[in-house]
Design a protein around this motif. Structure first.
Motif, PDB file in Angstrom:
ATOM      1  N   LYS A 190       0.844  -1.203   0.000  1.00 45.98           N
ATOM      2  CA  LYS A 190       0.000   0.000   0.000  1.00 45.98           C
ATOM      3  C   LYS A 190       0.873   1.244   0.000  1.00 45.98           C
ATOM      4  CE  LYS A 190      -2.368  -1.645   3.528  1.00 45.98           C
ATOM      5  NZ  LYS A 190      -3.398  -1.737   4.602  1.00 45.98           N
ATOM      6  N   VAL A 191       1.590   1.414  -1.123  1.00 44.69           N
ATOM      7  CA  VAL A 191       2.529   2.522  -1.265  1.00 44.69           C
ATOM      8  C   VAL A 191       2.259   3.257  -2.566  1.00 44.69           C
ATOM      9  CG1 VAL A 191       4.305   1.341   0.087  1.00 44.69           C
ATOM     10  CG2 VAL A 191       4.287   1.098  -2.407  1.00 44.69           C
ATOM     11  N   TYR A 192       2.805   4.447  -2.673  1.00 43.73           N
ATOM     12  CA  TYR A 192       2.706   5.244  -3.889  1.00 43.73           C
ATOM     13  C   TYR A 192       4.087   5.352  -4.506  1.00 43.73           C
ATOM     14  CZ  TYR A 192       1.793   9.049  -7.098  1.00 43.73           C
ATOM     15  OH  TYR A 192       1.693   9.795  -8.239  1.00 43.73           O
ATOM     16  N   PRO A 193       4.252   5.191  -5.845  1.00 42.31           N
ATOM     17  CA  PRO A 193       3.233   4.954  -6.861  1.00 42.31           C
ATOM     18  C   PRO A 193       3.283   3.530  -7.396  1.00 42.31           C
ATOM     19  CG  PRO A 193       5.137   5.956  -7.885  1.00 42.31           C
ATOM     20  CD  PRO A 193       5.517   5.636  -6.466  1.00 42.31           C
ATOM     21  N   VAL A 194       2.735   2.590  -6.681  1.00 41.79           N
ATOM     22  CA  VAL A 194       2.816   1.191  -7.090  1.00 41.79           C
ATOM     23  C   VAL A 194       2.060   0.930  -8.387  1.00 41.79           C
ATOM     24  CG1 VAL A 194       0.787   0.313  -5.843  1.00 41.79           C
ATOM     25  CG2 VAL A 194       2.814  -1.148  -6.104  1.00 41.79           C
ATOM     26  N   GLY A 195       1.184   1.853  -8.791  1.00 39.76           N
ATOM     27  CA  GLY A 195       0.479   1.680 -10.055  1.00 39.76           C
ATOM     28  C   GLY A 195       1.274   2.097 -11.275  1.00 39.76           C
ATOM     29  N   ASP A 196       2.425   2.747 -11.069  1.00 38.04           N
ATOM     30  CA  ASP A 196       3.316   3.048 -12.189  1.00 38.04           C
ATOM     31  C   ASP A 196       3.682   1.733 -12.865  1.00 38.04           C
ATOM     32  OD1 ASP A 196       5.366   3.875 -13.895  1.00 38.04           O
ATOM     33  OD2 ASP A 196       6.835   4.027 -12.280  1.00 38.04           O
ATOM     34  N   GLU A 197       3.516   1.664 -14.175  1.00 38.12           N
ATOM     35  CA  GLU A 197       3.684   0.414 -14.911  1.00 38.12           C
ATOM     36  C   GLU A 197       5.004  -0.280 -14.599  1.00 38.12           C
ATOM     37  OE1 GLU A 197       2.032  -0.473 -19.210  1.00 38.12           O
ATOM     38  OE2 GLU A 197       3.940   0.574 -19.345  1.00 38.12           O
ATOM     39  N   ILE A 198       6.089   0.485 -14.545  1.00 38.77           N
ATOM     40  CA  ILE A 198       7.411  -0.103 -14.310  1.00 38.77           C
ATOM     41  C   ILE A 198       7.496  -0.696 -12.904  1.00 38.77           C
ATOM     42  CG2 ILE A 198       9.901   0.336 -14.297  1.00 38.77           C
ATOM     43  CD1 ILE A 198       8.490   0.611 -17.052  1.00 38.77           C
ATOM     44  N   ILE A 199       6.957   0.018 -11.930  1.00 36.94           N
ATOM     45  CA  ILE A 199       6.990  -0.464 -10.548  1.00 36.94           C
ATOM     46  C   ILE A 199       6.045  -1.646 -10.374  1.00 36.94           C
ATOM     47  CG2 ILE A 199       6.489   0.176  -8.144  1.00 36.94           C
ATOM     48  CD1 ILE A 199       7.418   3.005  -8.906  1.00 36.94           C
ATOM     49  N   LEU A 200       4.898  -1.584 -11.010  1.00 36.66           N
ATOM     50  CA  LEU A 200       3.935  -2.682 -10.944  1.00 36.66           C
ATOM     51  C   LEU A 200       4.549  -3.979 -11.457  1.00 36.66           C
ATOM     52  CD1 LEU A 200       0.767  -3.236 -10.475  1.00 36.66           C
ATOM     53  CD2 LEU A 200       0.639  -3.116 -12.961  1.00 36.66           C
ATOM     54  N   ILE A 201       5.267  -3.892 -12.559  1.00 38.96           N
ATOM     55  CA  ILE A 201       5.905  -5.085 -13.131  1.00 38.96           C
ATOM     56  C   ILE A 201       6.925  -5.664 -12.160  1.00 38.96           C
ATOM     57  CG2 ILE A 201       7.473  -5.876 -14.964  1.00 38.96           C
ATOM     58  CD1 ILE A 201       5.986  -3.854 -16.817  1.00 38.96           C
TER      59      ILE A 201
END
Length: 446
Positions: free
Chosen positions: A109-120
């Motif tokens: 539950k952190v920001y920005p975990v929805g960034d595509e690179i971070i999500l991958i």
């Protein structure tokens, strides 16, 4: 279904990334993919729509992911969401036995975990190298609404004419609403019962990455949220700041503390972006450190540096955005072989928790339940933008005086990167330009 068939369906039915930059969905399809990720991170602090749609249309969305999996020949589908999205998790688990090769990945539950690179990275452990696309690691990422639109396109031959939007902030009844593409932002906000005060402005998109929109701006297929905020809020004031003044402030008080770089989400993954060095270059003249300036190309524009990290309220993200715009305008290419230092060993200790972020932004009070409202919205006029996607604008295929029906093609990008656009109402075409088509609802339509 073949890759080519699905790509054509996505293009001709107007399916783009339903958020962010609006990348044409069909252009992501690639036979090199072995993993499909559904992005339900929804990491912007006040967004609700993706978890709501996944909980409501679970089977449809998972079925659409199956179309993509089959078309590209992928081995697995990962549904990425946060542990607190309990209703969506329960619904996915209910259908999971019927979808072999699918699995859930619970995100921090952190920001920005929805960034595509971070999500991958969080879901697969793979790092997409600086300057590369996710497909180089065998991954394709789609968001929830994009997959819902894909389902309707394949199963019902339905074009994209509506958009789900979370509307919250200084309003009476926050919620997620399904609205016709092309209505005004003001009309969308009116669905909430109105603003609590007259001294507000609208932010289109997220608190961290969104931009100010005007009341009469049209809703597009990539608008995820409208946030109604007091004009004197720090979030709005950041967007109203003058870049020349931002540079002067940086020259006066940037102390090179490195907070912006230490908490930079891309830097923690080994990317060469170092905001503090960029700020140093700004204060001394851009030519003093050309590498730091060129590395601005690897910034994700997540906004942490200026909305959370900087203790002196400076604006690294905004200045980086301006620098990147100038680099593109002057056709300055990125560094050919950018440095990659690998994932920082202390990365987990430098991540920004969502609760802390909401508190720092002063929006905890806006983080309230927002029901999903799908009632039909009738409007008198829509303005359909022809440039809702990355790539050249669509070319209008209608003219003034034409009668159109809801879902009818009004602009096409045949043979080019892009996506077709369609009317969101029955009506008469009253204006056509290179950038938009205006349609008035015919008298008597309900």
């Amino acid at each position: 279904m073949t890759l080519e068939q699905l790509a054509d369906i996505m293009k001709t039915h107007g399916i783009i990334g339903a958020g962010g930059a609006g990348f044409p969905a069909g252009s992501k399809l690639n036979a090199k993919a072995d993993t499909i990720i559904l992005n339900c991170a929804e990491c912007e602090p006040l967004f609700k729509l993706h978890r709501q749609l996944l909980a409501t249309y679970t089977h449809e969305i998972m079925t659409a992911l199956g179309y993509v999996k089959e078309a590209v020949g992928a081995n697995q589908v990962i549904i990425a969401l946060k542990p607190s999205y309990k209703e969506a998790i329960d619904r996915v688990n209910y259908y999971l036995p019927s979808f072999p090769g699918y699995r859930i990945s619970l995100l921090p539950k952190v920001y920005p975990v929805g960034d595509e690179i971070i999500l991958i990275y969080e879901t697969t452990g793979k790092v997409v190298k600086p300057g590369k696309l996710p497909i180089t690691e065998g991954v394709i990422v789609y968001n929830v609404e994009t997959m819902l639109n894909t389902y309707y396109a394949v199963k019902e031959d339905k074009n994209v004419t509506e958009k789900y939007i979370t509307i919250t902030g200084e309003i009476k009844n926050p919620g997620t609403f399904k609205v016709p593409v092309g209505i005004t932002v003001k009309e969308a906000v009116a669905l909430t019962g109105g603003e609590k005060s007259n001294d507000c402005m609208y932010l289109g998109g997220g608190l961290m990455t969104g931009n100010i929109v005007q009341p009469n701006d049209p809703v597009t297929k990539k608008l995820n949220a409208v946030l109604v905020l007091p004009k004197n809020s720090s979030i709005i004031q950041k967007r109203l700041s003058n870049s020349n003044i931002d540079i002067q402030k940086a020259m006066s008080i940037c102390c090179q503390c490195r907070s912006c770089t230490d908490l930079c989400s891309r830097h923690q993954l080994g990317y060469p972006i170092e905001p503090h060095l960029f700020m140093r270059a700004v204060t001394k003249g851009m030519s003093s450190d050309t590498e730091a300036v060129l590395n601005a190309n690897y910034c994700s524009q997540c906004g942490l540096c200026e909305m959370f990290s900087c203790p002196q309220d400076l604006s690294p993200r905004s200045l980086i955005a301006k620098a990147r715009e100038e680099l593109r305008k002057n056709k300055v290419p990125p560094i050919e072989n950018p440095k990659f230092t690998g994932v920082a060993p202390d990365r987990e200790y430098k991540q920004v928790q969502m609760t802390r972020l909401r508190s720092r932004l002063g929006v905890t009070g806006y983080y309230v339940p927002a029901t999903l409202d799908e009632k039909d919205v009738k409007v008198n006029e829509v303005k359909i933008m022809l440039n809702q996607h990355i790539g050249p604008p669509a070319a209008a295929v209608v003219k003034e005086g034409d009668k159109v029906t809801k879902g009818q093609l009004v602009g096409t990008t045949a043979g080019k990167l892009g996506s077709d656009v369609h009317s969101s109402t029955d009506g008469n075409v009253v204006s056509v330009t290179d950038m938009y088509v205006i349609i008035k609802r015919r008298s008597g339509n309900k």
